[in-house]
Design an enzyme around this catalytic site. Structure first.
Site, short mmCIF file in Angstrom:
data_model
loop_
_atom_site.label_atom_id
_atom_site.label_comp_id
_atom_site.label_asym_id
_atom_site.label_seq_id
_atom_site.Cartn_x
_atom_site.Cartn_y
_atom_site.Cartn_z
CG ASP A 11 -16.99 -2.72 21.87
OD1 ASP A 11 -18.07 -3.36 21.79
OD2 ASP A 11 -16.12 -2.75 20.99
CE1 TYR A 228 -6.86 -4.73 20.29
CE2 TYR A 228 -8.33 -6.49 19.59
CZ TYR A 228 -7.98 -5.16 19.61
OH TYR A 228 -8.74 -4.24 18.93
CE LYS A 231 -5.18 0.45 19.66
NZ LYS A 231 -4.00 0.30 20.48
CG ASP A 286 -12.55 -3.18 11.26
OD1 ASP A 286 -13.42 -3.32 10.37
OD2 ASP A 286 -12.18 -4.10 12.00
C1 F6R Z 1 -10.13 -2.36 16.36
C2 F6R Z 1 -11.22 -3.31 16.22
C3 F6R Z 1 -11.33 -4.11 14.98
C4 F6R Z 1 -11.05 -5.60 15.24
C5 F6R Z 1 -11.13 -6.44 13.95
C6 F6R Z 1 -10.97 -7.94 14.22
O1 F6R Z 1 -10.18 -1.73 17.61
O2 F6R Z 1 -12.01 -3.49 17.10
O3 F6R Z 1 -10.51 -3.63 13.95
O4 F6R Z 1 -9.78 -5.74 15.83
O5 F6R Z 1 -12.37 -6.25 13.33
O6 F6R Z 1 -11.90 -8.27 15.19
P1 F6R Z 1 -12.08 -9.70 15.84
O7 F6R Z 1 -10.72 -10.18 16.28
O8 F6R Z 1 -13.05 -9.45 16.94
O9 F6R Z 1 -12.66 -10.58 14.74
MG MG Z 2 -15.55 -3.45 19.28
MG MG Z 3 -15.08 0.59 20.01
#
Ligand code: F6R
Ligand code: MG
Ligand code: MG
Length: 364
Positions: A11, A228, A231, A286
């Protein structure tokens, strides 16, 4: 002919948010792969995406863990990261945990599944790719495909599969591995693989021939980075037909969505929804988590395909079922078991909130 199949994914930026991939990244990936094929380094390739993950599917004769193959994938992801940064895509370079390549992409962020095979007269393969979930997501389908006669009738009535398969299981917390022979060790094996956040099936082998049947990516990104970073969004290669399960036996576990960890902020349980590539855009909370399946026939290493295997009305009910399960789980909002247990959540405010309130906790 000896042949290596490498699926390397990362990603490196989402469009919009974490929901999908920008076409410019796919185009750049395509350019790098085409150049490597033209030079003769790769026999063939296919570039695709699952949600916000760029997937490089490559065939070559350099073996597994080959530094140059991994470097090619790394350079492709670095270039795509630069494009993602220019477009200000979300989370540009998210899975690139290191600034410089050091010989192998394993442990550096990207996910890897590879297998070296002797190409059969007809070599059928299915490549599964998932978004918004973790590597243990393959445990249940791999168990059903290779060890459950209610799913795979070939285990019962095909003499070339009747002696079963062996499973290499990795303990992703303690970096240890063990091999289980099925069917006789199913009960022992399930003690472990029924806990997919810790134990993940890495490889499966056909016992009679010793040949590799399946290979998955089992890294846990959060453990590598110590924080974090998204995933794993894992991939899995499965060989099919002949003394391996039939295409229909390999796809069958996905006819009823199972519940996996991931979804919003990597901190929720949700159904794994099988979809066509065009529908791998996890947008509702998401998610819910998605899985796509690319089917190929190999011809002297050439990837004949892909066929988009879940682009089939027979999986409409699975998608409906996934939406029903998603609604039921969403009703529980921030409560477990929709929310993951405390130590499995990828985001948490627990230490700071606990610290703030520590004077207010009284002995009971
Ligand atoms: C799950 C994922 C999304 C992000 C969420 C917050 O794997 O990628 O659910 O965790 O959109 O994202 P940030 O912290 O990048 O704003
Ligand atoms: Mg992503
Ligand atoms: Mg992904």
């Amino acid at each position: 002919m000896k042949l290596t199949l490498s699926v390397i994914k990362a990603d490196i930026g989402g469009y919009v948010g974490h929901s999908s991939s920008h076409p410019d990244l796919l185009e750049a990936g395509e350019k790098w792969m085409a150049k490597a094929k033209k030079s003769g380094f790769l026999i063939d390739y296919h570039v695709t995406r699952c949600g916000d993950d760029l997937q490089l599917i490559m065939t070559h004769q350099h073996g597994e863990d080959n530094e140059k193959v991994h470097k090619l994938a790394w350079d492709t992801f670095v270039d795509c990261t630069n494009i993602a940064k220019k477009l200000k895509l979300h989370g540009a370079g998210q899975d690139m945990l290191s600034d410089a390549f050091s010989g192998n992409v394993k442990g550096m962020g990207p996910g890897v599944a590879e297998m070296e095979i002797e190409e059969r007269a007809a070599e059928t393969i299915i490549i599964f790719m998932a978004d918004k979930t973790a590597s243990g997501a393959w445990n249940l389908p791999l168990y059903k495909i290779f060890a459950d006669p209610f799913n795979t009738i070939g285990l019962v009535i095909a003499s070339n599969m009747h002696s079963g398969f062996s499973f290499e299981v990795h303990d992703v917390k303690e970096s240890k591995k063990i091999v289980f022979n099925t069917p006789e060790e199913i009960y022992d094996m399930l003690v472990f693989i029924g806990a997919p956040s810790r134990f993940a099936v890495k490889n499966v082998y056909h016992r009679e021939s010793g040949q590799i049947a399946a290979a998955s990516s089992t890294q846990r990104l959060s453990r590598m980075a110590g924080r974090y970073v998204g995933k794993d969004d894992p991939v899995c290669i499965i060989r099919s037909q002949g003394h391996f399960p039939a295409v229909g036996e390999i796809l069958e576990p996905f006819a009823h969505p199972h519940i996996v960890e991931g979804w919003m902020r990597g901190s929720h349980n949700g159904p794994l929804m099988p979809v066509a590539v065009r529908d791998s855009n996890p947008s509702r909370f998401d998610g819910p988590p998605r899985v796509i399946a690319a089917g190929f026939q190999l011809s002297d290493g050439k990837l004949v395909g892909p066929r988009d295997m879940f682009d089939d009305v027979a999986f409409d009910k699975a998608r409906d079922e996934a939406n029903v399960i998603a609604n039921i789980l969403r009703n529980q909002g921030p409560f477990e078991p929709h929310r993951l247990p405390l130590d499995e959540m990828e985001y948490t405010t627990m230490p700071e909130v606990m610290n703030k309130l520590k004077g207010r906790f009284k002995k009971i």
